[in-house]
Design an enzyme around this catalytic site. Structure first.
Site, PDB file in Angstrom:
ATOM      1  N   GLY A  14     -42.548 -24.370  54.241  1.00  0.00           N
ATOM      2  CA  GLY A  14     -43.203 -24.973  53.039  1.00  0.00           C
ATOM      3  C   GLY A  14     -44.743 -23.608  52.698  1.00  0.00           C
ATOM      4  N   ASN A  16     -43.616 -22.697  49.966  1.00  0.00           N
ATOM      5  CA  ASN A  16     -43.375 -22.160  48.017  1.00  0.00           C
ATOM      6  C   ASN A  16     -45.030 -24.418  47.834  1.00  0.00           C
ATOM      7  OD1 ASN A  16     -41.370 -20.989  46.106  1.00  0.00           O
ATOM      8  ND2 ASN A  16     -40.269 -21.394  48.314  1.00  0.00           N
ATOM      9  N   MET A  92     -33.217 -29.011  52.546  1.00  0.00           N
ATOM     10  CA  MET A  92     -32.121 -28.618  52.725  1.00  0.00           C
ATOM     11  C   MET A  92     -30.861 -30.393  53.077  1.00  0.00           C
ATOM     12  SD  MET A  92     -32.588 -25.996  53.051  1.00  0.00           S
ATOM     13  CE  MET A  92     -31.023 -25.718  53.991  1.00  0.00           C
ATOM     14  N   ILE A  94     -27.987 -32.549  50.858  1.00  0.00           N
ATOM     15  CA  ILE A  94     -27.420 -32.313  49.356  1.00  0.00           C
ATOM     16  C   ILE A  94     -27.381 -33.981  48.629  1.00  0.00           C
ATOM     17  CG2 ILE A  94     -25.001 -32.346  48.809  1.00  0.00           C
ATOM     18  CD1 ILE A  94     -24.969 -29.829  50.668  1.00  0.00           C
ATOM     19  N   ASN A 109     -35.556 -27.024  41.254  1.00  0.00           N
ATOM     20  CA  ASN A 109     -35.108 -26.659  42.968  1.00  0.00           C
ATOM     21  C   ASN A 109     -35.453 -24.417  42.455  1.00  0.00           C
ATOM     22  OD1 ASN A 109     -34.576 -26.329  45.613  1.00  0.00           O
ATOM     23  ND2 ASN A 109     -32.357 -24.860  44.414  1.00  0.00           N
ATOM     24  N   HIS A 111     -34.319 -21.165  44.452  1.00  0.00           N
ATOM     25  CA  HIS A 111     -33.263 -20.459  44.663  1.00  0.00           C
ATOM     26  C   HIS A 111     -33.502 -19.420  45.322  1.00  0.00           C
ATOM     27  CE1 HIS A 111     -28.813 -20.295  46.401  1.00  0.00           C
ATOM     28  NE2 HIS A 111     -29.188 -19.456  45.379  1.00  0.00           N
TER      29      HIS A 111
HETATM   30  C1  GRF Z   1     -36.690 -20.669  49.577  1.00  0.00           C
HETATM   31  O1  GRF Z   1     -36.300 -19.067  49.792  1.00  0.00           O
HETATM   32  C2  GRF Z   1     -36.207 -20.924  48.858  1.00  0.00           C
HETATM   33  O2  GRF Z   1     -35.308 -20.369  47.859  1.00  0.00           O
HETATM   34  C3  GRF Z   1     -34.926 -21.679  49.348  1.00  0.00           C
HETATM   35  O3  GRF Z   1     -35.085 -22.174  50.683  1.00  0.00           O
HETATM   36  C4  GRF Z   1     -36.649 -21.363  50.955  1.00  0.00           C
HETATM   37  C5  GRF Z   1     -37.909 -22.338  51.322  1.00  0.00           C
HETATM   38  O4  GRF Z   1     -38.599 -21.866  51.915  1.00  0.00           O
HETATM   39  N1  GRF Z   1     -34.492 -23.323  48.234  1.00  0.00           N
HETATM   40  P1  GRF Z   1     -40.463 -22.542  51.820  1.00  0.00           P
HETATM   41  O5  GRF Z   1     -39.662 -24.174  52.460  1.00  0.00           O
HETATM   42  O6  GRF Z   1     -40.692 -22.598  50.696  1.00  0.00           O
HETATM   43  O7  GRF Z   1     -41.017 -21.778  52.149  1.00  0.00           O
END
Ligand code: GRF
Length: 215
Positions: A14, A16, A92, A94, A109, A111
């Site tokens: 988490g 982000n 994670m 789909i 999203n 990525h």
């Molecule tokens: C990040 O690298 C994001 O781009 C990808 O999964 C990772 C998640 O990291 N989709 P976090 O849980 O936000 O630290």
């Protein structure tokens, strides 16, 4: 204008989510996080949400017979919280086709590559193996095409010859933490439009203004 209500879906760490929570903590930020949903009870990000006083809900995917039933339960929780925009942040799972249809053009999203290069998993290893000199992060709309929806914004970072997966991951993650709140701001300011050509336009920003270049 009322703040845009965002819902954030996570599965893990988490970081982000934390960047979004910190951005939303500013009184003049045009969005707020109404709910954080995790499919895993042990996701570290749930503690970040709690610290910021944001409601959380765990919806364990294993409790459901199929993908669509899980998706509908997540959607019901988001609707109950008044969510207008769904932000995936290390989520994670789909989706079944049902979810992107229900939230069409209202799911984003992040990525860790410059899409359309390097979709799926082990993305930084893919970038190193390909010998690219530049990688980065992409925020895109979520469709049924995995990592293939229309691009909203990208941030580029250099890839050094000495990079390991760990050093490249850290550099990209730093860019992610700048890019995702910026995109949420644009949505909050109601400046994001989907052009007929499937192109995403940010009102008031020249196309190359959307690229964060951090050599
Ligand atoms: C990040 O690298 C994001 O781009 C990808 O999964 C990772 C998640 O990291 N989709 P976090 O849980 O936000 O630290």
């Amino acid at each position: 204008m009322a703040k845009l209500k965002a819902g954030v879906l996570i599965s893990g760490r988490g970081s982000n989510l934390l960047a979004l929570l910190e951005a939303c903590a500013a009184t003049d930020f045009p969005a707020e996080i109404a709910l954080v949903v995790s499919n895993r009870a042990e996701a570290g990000g749930l503690a970040h949400a709690a610290r910021f006083g944001v409601p959380t809900k765990v919806v364990p995917h294993r409790d459901f017979a199929d993908r669509e039933s899980f998706d509908r339960a997540v959607s019901t929780a988001l609707e109950a919280a008044g969510v207008e925009l769904v932000c995936l942040a290390g989520f994670m799972r789909i989706f079944s086709p049902w979810f992107p249809a229900r939230w069409a053009n209202r799911i984003i999203n992040i990525h860790p590559s410059l899409l359309p290069s390097f979709k799926g998993l082990h993305v930084q290893q893919q970038a190193i193996d390909a010998g690219v000199r530049v990688s980065g992060a992409t925020v895109h709309l979520v469709t049924n095409d995995l990592d293939g929806g229309p691009i909203v914004a990208q941030a580029a970072v250099p890839v050094h010859p000495s990079d390991s997966v760990a050093t490249l991951t850290a550099r990209i993650l730093e860019a992610e933490h700048a890019l995702y709140p910026l995109v949420l701001r644009w949505f909050g300011e109601r400046r994001v439009r989907i052009a007929q050509t499937n192109r995403v336009i940010i009102d008031g920003i020249a196309p190359d203004g959307a690229l964060l270049w951090r050599p």
